[in-house]
Write a protein that holds these residues in place. Sequence first.
Motif, short mmCIF file in Angstrom:
data_model
loop_
_atom_site.label_atom_id
_atom_site.label_comp_id
_atom_site.label_asym_id
_atom_site.label_seq_id
_atom_site.Cartn_x
_atom_site.Cartn_y
_atom_site.Cartn_z
N VAL A 90 1.11 -1.09 0.19
CA VAL A 90 -0.18 -0.01 0.15
C VAL A 90 1.21 1.12 -0.23
O VAL A 90 2.04 1.27 0.89
N ARG A 96 -2.87 3.47 6.75
CA ARG A 96 -3.35 2.69 8.15
C ARG A 96 -4.33 3.63 7.43
O ARG A 96 -5.30 4.27 9.06
N ARG A 101 -5.73 -4.26 4.86
CA ARG A 101 -6.76 -4.83 5.50
C ARG A 101 -8.19 -5.24 4.44
O ARG A 101 -7.99 -6.64 3.64
#
Length: 331
Positions: A90, A96, A101
Amino acid sequence: MHIERIDPHDLDLDTADAMAEVVRASDAAGGVPIPPVTGPTLLHAARHGWDGTPAGALWVLRDGDRVVGRVHADLPWRDNTDSFYYRGVVHPDVRRRGGGRALHDALLEVAAEAGRTKVYTGAFEGTDGIPALAALRYEPVGTNVIRRISLHDTQPGLWDRLHAQAAAKAGDYELVRMVGPTPVEQLEDMVALFAIINDAPSEDADKEDDHWTADRVAAYDTAMAARRQTVYRVIARHRETGEWAGHSVLCVDEFAPATGFQEDTSVVRSHRGHGLGLLMKTEMLRWIGQERPEVGATDTWNAVGNHHMIAVNELLGARVVARYVTHRLTR
Ligand SMILES: CC(C)(COP(=O)(O)OP(=O)(O)OC[C@H]1O[C@@H](n2cnc3c(N)ncnc32)[C@H](O)[C@@H]1OP(=O)(O)O)[C@@H](O)C(=O)NCCC(=O)NCCS
């Protein structure tokens, strides 16, 4: 942000270039001195894989239109058919925020559908990937150390001296150079050389041996040619019997030739202890140094327990540039 699954055969160069940009930004942010990857390299890797098997699954993460992440997954079918291997990244600008995910949820779904119970990935030591993998419930299963040999700055004459020393021990052997695909009549001999790598200490004790056949060697050679990876091989041949005793293989990515990539170096068990590892590797470095002046370095990945290979690499002047930790998902 949203994710999109892409068929590897539909991957276009603009998207591959954008993926490469994300990987380069990530490596730069993590201080990982890995050679900068190019879009064409990723595009052809997705289409042809390592041995002719295209990527099993591919995703991009987008922030609006901008590509900000990607995952490339491999689902081996010749061996290790319970395993799922992937690399994901990423962009540092958007970390974050749940993108990692979301990609992870998507890949786990595909792994489960394919009945793959062992899910592996990895991250470079000292980067965000290590704590992220812990948060995603992975555990480390082994470490590879990446060493680099400079073709331009290594002490002049070092490899000639080492080559002469090794040759003095290896009088029963001669060296053969080969560039590109293996001639058909030598595919069977090549199977035996590829299969020796199963003797190397693996970073993961749970991994099954690689299953090598003539078809797979031919598929490897075809895939490398399609990927514009020029394969250089030095083969040691036993003079008396004509038997192939070992090989050392180096790939030059013609889209990014500045750093060659060391593939296998292996010696058949019954021919070990004659200095062939050092002989073949010094031959390769001297050859590439003359033949490909634009190749400034070669990178080699060794499992931490691979003491013999590491000792040879250190003699050659290799220095450690990074450490890559393989992780496995815990259930
Ligand atoms: C690993 C990576 C893909 C995570 O991307 P991301 O978009 O930041 O991931 P998410 O925001 O979805 O976070 C996933 C989980 O990891 C945790 N995490 C991510 N980075 C972290 C960090 N630096 N420190 C601690 N935890 C971290 C998050 O807290 C989150 O868990 P939570 O939902 O329980 O809070 C990203 O750091 C990266 O690209 N690293 C470099 C490439 C790499 O090492 N990849 C390894 C996996 S293939």
